[in-house]
Design an enzyme around this catalytic site. Structure first.
Site, PDB file in Angstrom:
ATOM      1  N   GLU A  93       2.622  -6.341  -1.596  1.00 60.69           N
ATOM      2  CA  GLU A  93       3.903  -5.714  -1.230  1.00 60.69           C
ATOM      3  C   GLU A  93       4.526  -6.422  -0.020  1.00 60.69           C
ATOM      4  O   GLU A  93       5.199  -5.804   0.803  1.00 60.69           O
ATOM      5  CB  GLU A  93       3.729  -4.201  -1.068  1.00 60.69           C
ATOM      6  CG  GLU A  93       3.186  -3.631  -2.384  1.00 60.69           C
ATOM      7  CD  GLU A  93       3.231  -2.138  -2.552  1.00 60.69           C
ATOM      8  OE1 GLU A  93       3.985  -1.488  -1.834  1.00 60.69           O
ATOM      9  OE2 GLU A  93       2.513  -1.639  -3.444  1.00 60.69           O
ATOM     10  N   PRO A 132       3.392 -16.739 -11.454  1.00 67.55           N
ATOM     11  CA  PRO A 132       2.543 -17.849 -10.985  1.00 67.55           C
ATOM     12  C   PRO A 132       3.274 -18.729  -9.965  1.00 67.55           C
ATOM     13  O   PRO A 132       2.683 -19.157  -8.987  1.00 67.55           O
ATOM     14  CB  PRO A 132       2.219 -18.618 -12.267  1.00 67.55           C
ATOM     15  CG  PRO A 132       2.318 -17.591 -13.353  1.00 67.55           C
ATOM     16  CD  PRO A 132       3.398 -16.625 -12.921  1.00 67.55           C
ATOM     17  N   ARG A 134     -27.566   5.579  15.224  1.00 67.84           N
ATOM     18  CA  ARG A 134     -28.380   4.374  15.414  1.00 67.84           C
ATOM     19  C   ARG A 134     -28.855   4.276  16.867  1.00 67.84           C
ATOM     20  O   ARG A 134     -28.029   4.305  17.791  1.00 67.84           O
ATOM     21  CB  ARG A 134     -27.536   3.139  15.035  1.00 67.84           C
ATOM     22  CG  ARG A 134     -28.187   1.813  15.322  1.00 67.84           C
ATOM     23  CD  ARG A 134     -29.287   1.505  14.350  1.00 67.84           C
ATOM     24  NE  ARG A 134     -29.782   0.155  14.568  1.00 67.84           N
ATOM     25  CZ  ARG A 134     -30.901  -0.288  14.038  1.00 67.84           C
ATOM     26  NH1 ARG A 134     -31.637   0.501  13.253  1.00 67.84           N
ATOM     27  NH2 ARG A 134     -31.301  -1.520  14.266  1.00 67.84           N
ATOM     28  N   GLN A 170     -19.118  -4.853  12.847  1.00 69.76           N
ATOM     29  CA  GLN A 170     -19.813  -5.306  14.055  1.00 69.76           C
ATOM     30  C   GLN A 170     -20.696  -4.197  14.630  1.00 69.76           C
ATOM     31  O   GLN A 170     -21.844  -4.429  15.010  1.00 69.76           O
ATOM     32  CB  GLN A 170     -18.772  -5.767  15.097  1.00 69.76           C
ATOM     33  CG  GLN A 170     -19.329  -6.642  16.191  1.00 69.76           C
ATOM     34  CD  GLN A 170     -19.833  -7.983  15.655  1.00 69.76           C
ATOM     35  OE1 GLN A 170     -19.432  -8.431  14.593  1.00 69.76           O
ATOM     36  NE2 GLN A 170     -20.734  -8.598  16.387  1.00 69.76           N
TER      37      GLN A 170
HETATM   38  N1  COS Z   1      17.460  -3.432   0.369  1.00 71.55           N
HETATM   39  C1  COS Z   1      18.567  -3.661  -0.367  1.00 71.55           C
HETATM   40  N2  COS Z   1      19.043  -4.913  -0.631  1.00 71.55           N
HETATM   41  C2  COS Z   1      18.354  -5.933  -0.096  1.00 71.55           C
HETATM   42  C3  COS Z   1      17.198  -5.758   0.685  1.00 71.55           C
HETATM   43  C4  COS Z   1      16.755  -4.430   0.915  1.00 71.55           C
HETATM   44  N3  COS Z   1      15.671  -4.193   1.648  1.00 71.55           N
HETATM   45  N4  COS Z   1      16.721  -6.969   1.057  1.00 71.55           N
HETATM   46  C5  COS Z   1      17.569  -7.891   0.541  1.00 71.55           C
HETATM   47  N5  COS Z   1      18.550  -7.251  -0.162  1.00 71.55           N
HETATM   48  C6  COS Z   1      19.694  -7.879  -0.833  1.00 71.55           C
HETATM   49  C7  COS Z   1      20.470  -8.707   0.159  1.00 71.55           C
HETATM   50  O1  COS Z   1      21.441  -7.929   0.826  1.00 71.55           O
HETATM   51  C8  COS Z   1      21.113  -9.754  -0.730  1.00 71.55           C
HETATM   52  O2  COS Z   1      22.249  -9.222  -1.362  1.00 71.55           O
HETATM   53  P1  COS Z   1      23.712  -9.897  -1.149  1.00 71.55           P
HETATM   54  O3  COS Z   1      23.544 -11.305  -1.659  1.00 71.55           O
HETATM   55  O4  COS Z   1      24.615  -9.058  -1.980  1.00 71.55           O
HETATM   56  O5  COS Z   1      23.975  -9.828   0.310  1.00 71.55           O
HETATM   57  C9  COS Z   1      20.052  -9.972  -1.802  1.00 71.55           C
HETATM   58  O6  COS Z   1      19.229  -8.800  -1.816  1.00 71.55           O
HETATM   59  C10 COS Z   1      19.204 -11.201  -1.535  1.00 71.55           C
HETATM   60  O7  COS Z   1      18.615 -11.014  -0.260  1.00 71.55           O
HETATM   61  P2  COS Z   1      18.053 -12.217   0.615  1.00 71.55           P
HETATM   62  O8  COS Z   1      19.078 -13.325   0.653  1.00 71.55           O
HETATM   63  O9  COS Z   1      17.566 -11.659   1.909  1.00 71.55           O
HETATM   64  O10 COS Z   1      16.845 -12.707  -0.287  1.00 71.55           O
HETATM   65  P3  COS Z   1      15.743 -13.821  -0.047  1.00 71.55           P
HETATM   66  O11 COS Z   1      15.620 -14.582  -1.300  1.00 71.55           O
HETATM   67  O12 COS Z   1      16.000 -14.531   1.232  1.00 71.55           O
HETATM   68  O13 COS Z   1      14.382 -12.947   0.061  1.00 71.55           O
HETATM   69  C11 COS Z   1      12.623 -11.690   1.110  1.00 71.55           C
HETATM   70  C12 COS Z   1      14.132 -11.993   1.020  1.00 71.55           C
HETATM   71  C13 COS Z   1      11.804 -12.877   1.534  1.00 71.55           C
HETATM   72  C14 COS Z   1      12.523 -10.591   2.158  1.00 71.55           C
HETATM   73  C15 COS Z   1      12.126 -11.150  -0.255  1.00 71.55           C
HETATM   74  O14 COS Z   1      12.097 -12.183  -1.211  1.00 71.55           O
HETATM   75  C16 COS Z   1      10.758 -10.507  -0.180  1.00 71.55           C
HETATM   76  O15 COS Z   1      10.627  -9.351   0.232  1.00 71.55           O
HETATM   77  N6  COS Z   1       9.724 -11.251  -0.590  1.00 71.55           N
HETATM   78  C17 COS Z   1       8.401 -10.707  -0.716  1.00 71.55           C
HETATM   79  C18 COS Z   1       8.233 -10.119  -2.064  1.00 71.55           C
HETATM   80  C19 COS Z   1       7.065  -9.211  -2.101  1.00 71.55           C
HETATM   81  O16 COS Z   1       6.914  -8.313  -1.285  1.00 71.55           O
HETATM   82  N7  COS Z   1       6.229  -9.414  -3.082  1.00 71.55           N
HETATM   83  C20 COS Z   1       5.058  -8.623  -3.215  1.00 71.55           C
HETATM   84  C21 COS Z   1       4.764  -8.429  -4.642  1.00 71.55           C
HETATM   85  S1  COS Z   1       5.450  -7.030  -5.270  1.00 71.55           S
HETATM   86  S2  COS Z   1       3.960  -5.749  -5.112  1.00 71.55           S
END
Ligand code: COS
Length: 384
Positions: free
Chosen positions: A364, A127, A269, A337
Site C-alpha cells: 500500500e 510486474p 526470564r 533482542q
Molecule cells: N486522491 C485523489 N486524487 C489523487 C491523489 C489522491 N490521494 N493522488 C493523486 N491524485 C490525482 C492527482 O491529482 C492527478 O490528477 P490531475 O492530473 O487531474 O491533477 C492524478 O491523480 C495523478 O497524480 P500524480 O501526478 O501525483 O501521479 P504520479 O504518477 O506522480 O503518482 C504516486 C503518485 C507516486 C503517489 C502514486 O503513484 C502512488 O501512490 N504510488 C504507490 C502505489 C502503491 O501504493 N502501490 C501499492 C500497491 S496497491 S496495495
C-alpha cells in the site's frame, strides 16, 4: 468519531475476546498450513467482520474511520494473516465501489462483500509497475458493450480466494500516465482470467497473494467503476489514502502484541539472579518501544478523527503509514533482542511477527512513497 459508545464498546470487547480465545491459539496452525481455517472464516462472517466498514445500507456496520482504527488495533493483536482475509473486503477490495461505484454496482456487490460471501481484491500492481502505479500497462480495449482486458497483475492479496477484483487497466492506449487508467469490477469466473500459484513470502503465512492473469477477458462496459473512463487512478489513490490509515492501525495493533510478548518475557526470564526486565538496558528497549507505540497510536487516531470531520488527510494518512509501519519494525526488532536466542527460534511468536510486520513498510505504498506523498502535499499546501 464514535457514534454510539455503548454498542461500540461491546463490539471491541467481542473482537478482543475472539482474538484472545479463538485466533491467538490457532496462529501456529495458520503459519504451518498457510491458510485460515474454514471454521474461523465462518465465525468471522457470522460476527460481521467482513463488513465492518461497508455502509449500513449495503449490509455492513458502516464504522467511522475512528471506529475502524480501534477495531483494527483490536484485531491485529493476533497474527496479521487473520486480519488479511477480511481486510480487503473492509478496505482496498470494496472502497473503490464505496467511493466511486454507481448505485447499481454498489447494490450488486457490496451486500455480498459485507456478508463475506464474496471476497474482494484490489489489482493495481504489475510486474513492471509498482511504486509508479500510473505507468501500468494492462490494457482494456473497448469492443461494443464490452472491454477486452489483457495483462498481468502481481502480488495481489487474497487473489486465490477472491470472487471480484477492483482492477486498474489502461483504456486510453495513447496515454502513458495516470490519466488513461480506468477501474473495473472483474468477476473471478470470467473466462480468460486465471490465478497464479500462491506467492511464497517472507512472512504472513495464511495471507495469500498471487498473480492475476488476464487473457482476452471480456468485461461488460457497465463494470467500469462509476461508469466513467479515465478516473481509475484517482479512485485507486482515494482507496489508498483511506487504506493507509488502516495499515497504520494494523501496525499499532501488531506492536501492542509484540510488546506484550517482550514484556512478559522480560518478567519471566531470569539471568544473573533476577528477571531481565530489572536490567536498565532491557528497560530502555521496552520504554522506547512503548513511547513510539503511543506516538503512532495517537497520530493514527488523530488522522482518523480528522477524516471523520471531513478534512482531506492524504498527507496525514501517509505520515501515519510511514511512522507506524517503521515503528512496528523497530518494536519487533527490539522484542527479538529482548528474547535473545529464543527470539530467533520459530517457536516464538516474536520471530513470526518480526517477519510478518516487514510487509507493512512495503505494501500500500513503500515508506519512500509515503515520504514523497508527504513532501508533495507540504509543498502544495505552502504554495496555496
Ligand atoms: N486522491 C485523489 N486524487 C489523487 C491523489 C489522491 N490521494 N493522488 C493523486 N491524485 C490525482 C492527482 O491529482 C492527478 O490528477 P490531475 O492530473 O487531474 O491533477 C492524478 O491523480 C495523478 O497524480 P500524480 O501526478 O501525483 O501521479 P504520479 O504518477 O506522480 O503518482 C504516486 C503518485 C507516486 C503517489 C502514486 O503513484 C502512488 O501512490 N504510488 C504507490 C502505489 C502503491 O501504493 N502501490 C501499492 C500497491 S496497491 S496495495
Amino acid at each position: 468519531m464514535i457514534r454510539d459508545p455503548e454498542s461500540f464498546k461491546l463490539l471491541i470487547e467481542t473482537i478482543e475476546r475472539f482474538v484472545r480465545e479463538r485466533l491467538i491459539p490457532r496462529e501456529e496452525e495458520v503459519a504451518d498450513t498457510d491458510a485460515i481455517p474454514a471454521d474461523i472464516v465462518e465465525e468471522m462472517r457470522r460476527m460481521g467482520l467482513f463488513g465492518l466498514t461497508i455502509p449500513e445500507e449495503y449490509g455492513g456496520l458502516g464504522l467511522t474511520m475512528e471506529e475502524e482504527v480501534l477495531a483494527a488495533i483490536a484485531l491485529t493483536r493476533a497474527a496479521p494473516a487473520f486480519r488479511s482475509i477480511m481486510g480487503t473486503n473492509n478496505g482496498i477490495g470494496s472502497l473503490g465501489l464505496v467511493f466511486d461505484g454507481t448505485e447499481a454496482q454498489k447494490q450488486k456487490y457490496l451486500p455480498r462483500l459485507a456478508s463475506g460471501e464474496l471476497i474482494g481484491s484490489f489489482a493495481l500492481t504489475e510486474p513492471g509497475s509498482g511504486s509508479d502505479a500510473g505507468s501500468l500497462t494492462t490494457s482494456a480495449r473497448r469492443n461494443g458493450d464490452h472491454y477486452v482486458i489483457n495483462g498481468t497483475k502481481r502480488y495481489i492479496t487474497n487473489a486465490p480466494q477472491a470472487g471480484i477484483f477492483t482492477l486498474m487497466a489502461r483504456t486510453d492506449a495513447q496515454s502513458k500516465d495516470a490519466s488513461g487508467v480506468s477501474a473495473f469490477i472483474v468477476e473471478r469466473a470470467t473466462p480468460g482470467l486465471s490465478i497464479g500459484k500462491p506467492d511464497r513470502k517472507m512472512g504472513q503465512r495464511g495471507a495469500q497473494s498471487a498473480d492475476v492473469i488476464l487473457e482476452n477477458v471480456r468485461v461488460p462496459a457497465e463494470n467500469v467503476i462509476g461508469g466513467v473512463e479515465g478516473m481509475g487512478f484517482k479512485t485507486a489513490m482515494k482507496v489508498l489514502d483511506k487504506a493507509r490509515i488502516n495499515i497504520a492501525a494494523v501496525s499499532v495493533g501488531a506492536a501492542i502484541r509484540i510488546l506484550d510478548e517482550a514484556l512478559q518475557y522480560a518478567i519471566d526470564r531470569r539471568q544473573f539472579g533476577q528477571p531481565i526486565g530489572e536490567f536498565q538496558l532491557v528497560q530502555a528497549m521496552l520504554a522506547d518501544s512503548q513511547t513510539e507505540l503511543y506516538a503512532a497510536r495517537s497520530m493514527t487516531l488523530d488522522a482518523a478523527r480528522r477524516r471523520d470531520d471531513g478534512e482531506s488527510v492524504t498527507m496525514e494518512a501517509a505520515c501515519c503509514k510511514l511512522y507506524a509501519s517503521e515503528m512496528v519494525g523497530r518494536v519487533a526488532d527490539r522484542a527479538v533482542q529482548i528474547h535473545g536466542g529464543a527470539g530467533y527460534m520459530q517457536a516464538s511468536a516474536v520471530e513470526r511477527f518480526y517477519r510478518d510486520v516487514r510487509l507493512f513498510r512495503l505494501y500500500e505504498g513503500t515508506s519512500q512513497i509515503q515520504q514523497l506523498v508527504i513532501a508533495r502535499q507540504m509543498l502544495r499546501r505552502a504554495r496555496r
